[in-house]
Design a protein around this motif. Structure first.
Motif, PDB file in Angstrom:
ATOM      1  N   SER A  19       0.766  -0.709   0.168  1.00  0.00           N
ATOM      2  CA  SER A  19       0.401   0.138   0.536  1.00  0.00           C
ATOM      3  C   SER A  19       0.791   1.059   0.188  1.00  0.00           C
ATOM      4  CB  SER A  19      -1.016  -0.499   1.321  1.00  0.00           C
ATOM      5  OG  SER A  19      -0.490  -0.128   2.294  1.00  0.00           O
ATOM      6  N   ILE A  20       2.008   1.250  -0.068  1.00  0.00           N
ATOM      7  CA  ILE A  20       2.729   2.334   0.055  1.00  0.00           C
ATOM      8  C   ILE A  20       3.830   1.915  -1.685  1.00  0.00           C
ATOM      9  CG2 ILE A  20       5.189   3.139   0.495  1.00  0.00           C
ATOM     10  CD1 ILE A  20       3.011   3.752   2.948  1.00  0.00           C
ATOM     11  N   GLY A  21       3.624   3.264  -2.220  1.00  0.00           N
ATOM     12  CA  GLY A  21       4.376   3.479  -3.743  1.00  0.00           C
ATOM     13  C   GLY A  21       4.552   4.513  -3.984  1.00  0.00           C
ATOM     14  N   ARG A  22       5.572   4.303  -5.144  1.00  0.00           N
ATOM     15  CA  ARG A  22       6.880   5.537  -6.048  1.00  0.00           C
ATOM     16  C   ARG A  22       5.583   6.341  -7.001  1.00  0.00           C
ATOM     17  NH1 ARG A  22       9.268   6.805  -1.381  1.00  0.00           N
ATOM     18  NH2 ARG A  22      11.030   5.469  -0.653  1.00  0.00           N
ATOM     19  N   LEU A  23       6.078   7.493  -6.654  1.00  0.00           N
ATOM     20  CA  LEU A  23       5.370   8.342  -8.393  1.00  0.00           C
ATOM     21  C   LEU A  23       6.977   8.740  -8.689  1.00  0.00           C
ATOM     22  CD1 LEU A  23       1.932  10.371  -8.632  1.00  0.00           C
ATOM     23  CD2 LEU A  23       4.086  11.542  -9.198  1.00  0.00           C
ATOM     24  N   ARG A  24       6.795   8.409 -10.194  1.00  0.00           N
ATOM     25  CA  ARG A  24       8.106   8.723 -10.947  1.00  0.00           C
ATOM     26  C   ARG A  24       7.805  10.530 -11.902  1.00  0.00           C
ATOM     27  NH1 ARG A  24      10.561   6.368 -13.568  1.00  0.00           N
ATOM     28  NH2 ARG A  24       9.721   4.299 -13.816  1.00  0.00           N
ATOM     29  N   ALA A  25       8.229  11.547 -11.232  1.00  0.00           N
ATOM     30  CA  ALA A  25       7.294  12.819 -11.951  1.00  0.00           C
ATOM     31  C   ALA A  25       9.061  13.243 -12.754  1.00  0.00           C
ATOM     32  CB  ALA A  25       6.796  13.590 -11.970  1.00  0.00           C
ATOM     33  N   GLY A  26       9.383  12.468 -13.712  1.00  0.00           N
ATOM     34  CA  GLY A  26      10.919  12.733 -14.926  1.00  0.00           C
ATOM     35  C   GLY A  26      12.057  12.363 -13.614  1.00  0.00           C
ATOM     36  N   PRO A  27      12.483  13.536 -13.639  1.00  0.00           N
ATOM     37  CA  PRO A  27      13.726  12.615 -12.130  1.00  0.00           C
ATOM     38  C   PRO A  27      13.654  12.930 -10.867  1.00  0.00           C
ATOM     39  CG  PRO A  27      14.209  15.620 -12.841  1.00  0.00           C
ATOM     40  CD  PRO A  27      12.662  14.717 -13.601  1.00  0.00           C
ATOM     41  N   VAL A  28      12.346  12.700 -10.737  1.00  0.00           N
ATOM     42  CA  VAL A  28      11.156  13.164  -8.886  1.00  0.00           C
ATOM     43  C   VAL A  28      10.991  11.861  -8.043  1.00  0.00           C
ATOM     44  CG1 VAL A  28      10.014  14.524  -7.669  1.00  0.00           C
ATOM     45  CG2 VAL A  28      11.757  15.630  -8.893  1.00  0.00           C
ATOM     46  N   ILE A 139      -6.333  10.582  -7.571  1.00  0.00           N
ATOM     47  CA  ILE A 139      -5.056  11.175  -7.507  1.00  0.00           C
ATOM     48  C   ILE A 139      -5.419  12.077  -6.094  1.00  0.00           C
ATOM     49  CG2 ILE A 139      -2.936  11.902  -7.556  1.00  0.00           C
ATOM     50  CD1 ILE A 139      -2.847  11.048 -10.335  1.00  0.00           C
ATOM     51  N   HIS A 140      -5.367  12.429  -4.679  1.00  0.00           N
ATOM     52  CA  HIS A 140      -5.678  13.239  -3.828  1.00  0.00           C
ATOM     53  C   HIS A 140      -4.762  13.035  -2.905  1.00  0.00           C
ATOM     54  CE1 HIS A 140      -6.927   9.700  -1.095  1.00  0.00           C
ATOM     55  NE2 HIS A 140      -7.871   9.394  -1.822  1.00  0.00           N
ATOM     56  N   VAL A 141      -4.928  13.833  -2.535  1.00  0.00           N
ATOM     57  CA  VAL A 141      -4.312  13.993  -1.094  1.00  0.00           C
ATOM     58  C   VAL A 141      -4.199  13.428   0.020  1.00  0.00           C
ATOM     59  CG1 VAL A 141      -4.074  15.999   1.219  1.00  0.00           C
ATOM     60  CG2 VAL A 141      -4.881  16.698  -1.282  1.00  0.00           C
ATOM     61  N   ALA A 142      -3.273  13.052   0.280  1.00  0.00           N
ATOM     62  CA  ALA A 142      -2.888  11.457   1.813  1.00  0.00           C
ATOM     63  C   ALA A 142      -2.585  12.062   2.923  1.00  0.00           C
ATOM     64  CB  ALA A 142      -1.750  11.489   1.432  1.00  0.00           C
ATOM     65  N   ARG A 143      -3.603  11.215   4.042  1.00  0.00           N
ATOM     66  CA  ARG A 143      -3.586  11.085   5.067  1.00  0.00           C
ATOM     67  C   ARG A 143      -2.180  10.952   5.658  1.00  0.00           C
ATOM     68  NH1 ARG A 143      -8.204   7.603   3.640  1.00  0.00           N
ATOM     69  NH2 ARG A 143     -10.067   7.552   4.794  1.00  0.00           N
ATOM     70  N   THR A 144      -2.207  11.134   6.930  1.00  0.00           N
ATOM     71  CA  THR A 144      -0.789  12.075   7.529  1.00  0.00           C
ATOM     72  C   THR A 144       0.103  10.234   7.916  1.00  0.00           C
ATOM     73  OG1 THR A 144      -1.899  12.468   9.076  1.00  0.00           O
ATOM     74  CG2 THR A 144       0.507  12.143   9.755  1.00  0.00           C
ATOM     75  N   GLY A 145       0.571  10.086   7.377  1.00  0.00           N
ATOM     76  CA  GLY A 145       2.037   9.104   7.663  1.00  0.00           C
ATOM     77  C   GLY A 145       1.672   7.927   6.380  1.00  0.00           C
ATOM     78  N   LEU A 146       1.151   8.554   4.869  1.00  0.00           N
ATOM     79  CA  LEU A 146       0.366   7.999   4.003  1.00  0.00           C
ATOM     80  C   LEU A 146      -0.173   6.597   3.995  1.00  0.00           C
ATOM     81  CD1 LEU A 146       3.978   8.218   1.972  1.00  0.00           C
ATOM     82  CD2 LEU A 146       1.941   9.240   1.816  1.00  0.00           C
ATOM     83  N   ALA A 147      -1.013   6.642   5.171  1.00  0.00           N
ATOM     84  CA  ALA A 147      -2.215   5.877   5.534  1.00  0.00           C
ATOM     85  C   ALA A 147      -2.371   5.307   4.333  1.00  0.00           C
ATOM     86  CB  ALA A 147      -3.463   5.830   6.692  1.00  0.00           C
ATOM     87  N   PRO A 148      -2.685   3.841   3.573  1.00  0.00           N
ATOM     88  CA  PRO A 148      -3.078   3.511   2.884  1.00  0.00           C
ATOM     89  C   PRO A 148      -4.887   4.200   2.578  1.00  0.00           C
ATOM     90  CG  PRO A 148      -2.997   1.091   4.039  1.00  0.00           C
ATOM     91  CD  PRO A 148      -2.751   3.048   4.908  1.00  0.00           C
ATOM     92  N   THR A 149      -4.929   3.794   0.962  1.00  0.00           N
ATOM     93  CA  THR A 149      -6.921   4.325  -0.058  1.00  0.00           C
ATOM     94  C   THR A 149      -7.656   3.297   0.026  1.00  0.00           C
ATOM     95  OG1 THR A 149      -5.882   4.351  -1.919  1.00  0.00           O
ATOM     96  CG2 THR A 149      -5.280   6.435  -0.689  1.00  0.00           C
ATOM     97  N   ALA A 150      -8.686   3.795  -0.741  1.00  0.00           N
ATOM     98  CA  ALA A 150      -9.401   2.303  -1.177  1.00  0.00           C
ATOM     99  C   ALA A 150      -8.865   2.104  -2.712  1.00  0.00           C
ATOM    100  CB  ALA A 150     -11.368   3.028  -0.131  1.00  0.00           C
ATOM    101  N   GLY A 151      -8.484   2.509  -3.551  1.00  0.00           N
ATOM    102  CA  GLY A 151      -7.796   2.329  -4.292  1.00  0.00           C
ATOM    103  C   GLY A 151      -7.229   3.729  -4.818  1.00  0.00           C
ATOM    104  N   CYS A 152      -7.251   4.474  -4.571  1.00  0.00           N
ATOM    105  CA  CYS A 152      -6.968   6.168  -5.090  1.00  0.00           C
ATOM    106  C   CYS A 152      -5.091   5.822  -4.989  1.00  0.00           C
ATOM    107  CB  CYS A 152      -7.210   7.277  -4.688  1.00  0.00           C
ATOM    108  SG  CYS A 152      -9.348   7.387  -5.432  1.00  0.00           S
TER     109      CYS A 152
END
Length: 176
Positions: A19-28, A139-152
């Motif tokens: 439930s934790i991921g990485r989003l790659r946006a160019g080099p970031v 794609i939306h704003v995360a909860r504190t600590g990157l808690a899992p979403t319902a699929g977003c």
């Protein structure tokens, strides 16, 4: 962090858990929250999974009472209190914007928390819309600590605002 326009944004599961991921946006690379069910190719309504695939970014929805319109080339629309998203597979409006009266069920876009202050609508399960294949994947704003979403896919508001400045309708979201 200053961004230039992006053609593709990639999301994949991080080594730390499904439930934790990485989003790659160019080099970031930005840590993101994924659905509690991880990334799945066979998305179903209510499974908590983030759908694997290639998607277009449809539009930005934002709470104008909480923040000015962010810089983005995406079409943008203000969220109002009666807006929601239909998650009922039997409803003909499934996976579409709907008007929700206070007691009615559905995914309310106007929330007391800040998760939906900025929402990027993606074209998951839209053409064709298939009953039960998942709705309201954003794609939306995360909860504190990157808690899992319902699929977003969710990321901290500061990072989301910066990312928005690089997105356009030509940007493709690739969830691997």
């Amino acid at each position: 962090m200053r961004y230039k326009g992006l053609r593709r944004v990639f999301v994949h599961t991080a080594a730390t858990g499904r439930s934790i991921g990485r989003l790659r946006a160019g080099p970031v690379a930005i840590p993101v929250a994924l659905g509690r069910g991880g990334i799945r190719a066979n998305k179903r309504e209510g499974d908590g999974a983030t759908p694997r695939g290639r998607y277009q970014l449809v539009r930005l929805w934002w709470r104008a009472d909480r923040a000015p319109r962010p810089a983005t080339k995406l079409p943008a629309r203000r969220i109002s209190p009666e807006m929601g998203w239909c998650e009922e597979p039997a409803d003909r409006r499934y996976n579409k914007l709907i008007r929700i009266d206070p007691p009615a069920p559905g995914d309310r876009l106007w929330r007391n928390d800040h998760l939906y202050d900025f929402i990027i609508e993606i074209d998951h399960n839209t053409r064709p819309r298939v009953t039960g294949r998942g709705s309201a994947v954003f794609i939306h704003v995360a909860r504190t600590g990157l808690a899992p979403t319902a699929g977003c896919i969710a990321l901290p508001a500061v990072r989301l605002r910066l990312l928005l400045s690089r997105l356009s309708p030509r940007t493709r979201l690739i969830i691997e």
